[in-house]
Enzyme design. Structure first.
Site, mmCIF file in Angstrom:
data_model
loop_
_atom_site.group_PDB
_atom_site.id
_atom_site.type_symbol
_atom_site.label_atom_id
_atom_site.label_comp_id
_atom_site.label_asym_id
_atom_site.label_seq_id
_atom_site.Cartn_x
_atom_site.Cartn_y
_atom_site.Cartn_z
ATOM 1 C CG ASP A 56 -13.449 -49.857 -12.696
ATOM 2 O OD1 ASP A 56 -12.751 -49.509 -13.766
ATOM 3 O OD2 ASP A 56 -13.569 -50.821 -12.245
ATOM 4 C CG HIS A 201 -11.786 -47.738 -7.872
ATOM 5 N ND1 HIS A 201 -10.780 -49.016 -7.747
ATOM 6 C CD2 HIS A 201 -12.937 -48.387 -8.208
ATOM 7 C CE1 HIS A 201 -11.541 -50.079 -7.699
ATOM 8 N NE2 HIS A 201 -12.678 -49.866 -7.824
#
Length: 235
Positions: A56, A201
């Site tokens: 992400d 992430h």
């Protein structure tokens, strides 16, 4: 007998009432497009020891390129959940992600909490984000949407109506804490279960620990006969 003027009034009234009925009948509803559903998917495709890696908040020039190199070296495909304002700053990285064969996901324009937003507000944001991605990569395929913070609100139905499957996760390793590479490796090795979609992430801060952990854990998982697949779709 009605005059022609009265007939025109009746016709206008009939059209107006029909339009009102249609609006009332569809207000607040969002129909999922074929091939997607409103279900929030957290399962990897396939049976047995399968897992999906998702990343992400990128693209991020400090860490995304190195992550792409790691995934290429280990022959793993992942899902990149792209943040619109990052896409606008680094369109070349969007093109590199897609060229490497990875899958794109809409992760909103500015990473806002959408949990209290109206469907119209959500749709505007998702369309703006997808448009930013397609300016970087015309005709990009964007099969998934992930809500920032997992704060879904009414976004699953809106995303499905726009042709994007809501994408959740089973395991979040909390790499935003930057607890050290060894700890992230431990969280991955101990936390992954068959069929898990894993949230990590590549943006939103220094993600060098995440990249290092992914580099270390993929060979371990492969030695244990794990397979890396994409997330399921809802239909």
């Amino acid at each position: 007998m009605f005059s022609s003027a009265n007939s025109r009034r009746v016709l206008r009234l009939t059209v107006a009432l029909s339009a009102l009925a249609l609006a009332l009948g569809t207000a607040g509803t969002a129909q999922a497009r074929p091939g997607v559903s409103t279900a929030i998917i957290d399962t990897a495709r396939g049976d047995g020891n399968v897992v999906s890696f998702t990343f992400d908040d990128g693209p991020n020039p400090a860490d995304t390129p190195r992550l792409l190199d790691v995934l290429r070296r280990h022959h793993v495909k992942a899902v990149f959940c792209l943040q619109g304002d990052q896409v606008e700053q680094h369109p070349e990285l969007v093109r590199r992600i897609a060229a490497a064969g990875h899958t794109l996901c809409n992760h909103s324009m500015h990473h806002d909490d959408m949990s209290t937003w109206t469907p119209e507000q959500i749709a505007a944001d998702l369309r703006q984000t997808s448009a930013a991605i397609r300016r970087a990569l015309p005709h990009a395929r964007i099969p998934y949407f992930r809500a920032p913070y997992g704060a879904w609100g009414q976004s699953p139905a809106v995303a499905a109506s726009l042709g994007m499957q809501p994408l959740g996760w089973r395991l979040a390793i909390a790499d935003w804490e930057t607890p050290g590479t060894d700890e992230l490796v431990r969280r991955l090795e101990e936390g992954i279960t068959p069929g898990a979609v894993v949230l990590m992430h590549d943006g939103g801060g220094d993600r060098s620990q995440t990249v290092d952990a992914v580099d270390r854990v993929i060979p371990v998982l492969k030695s244990r006969h794990w397979r890396f697949t994409l997330p399921e779709t809802g239909c």
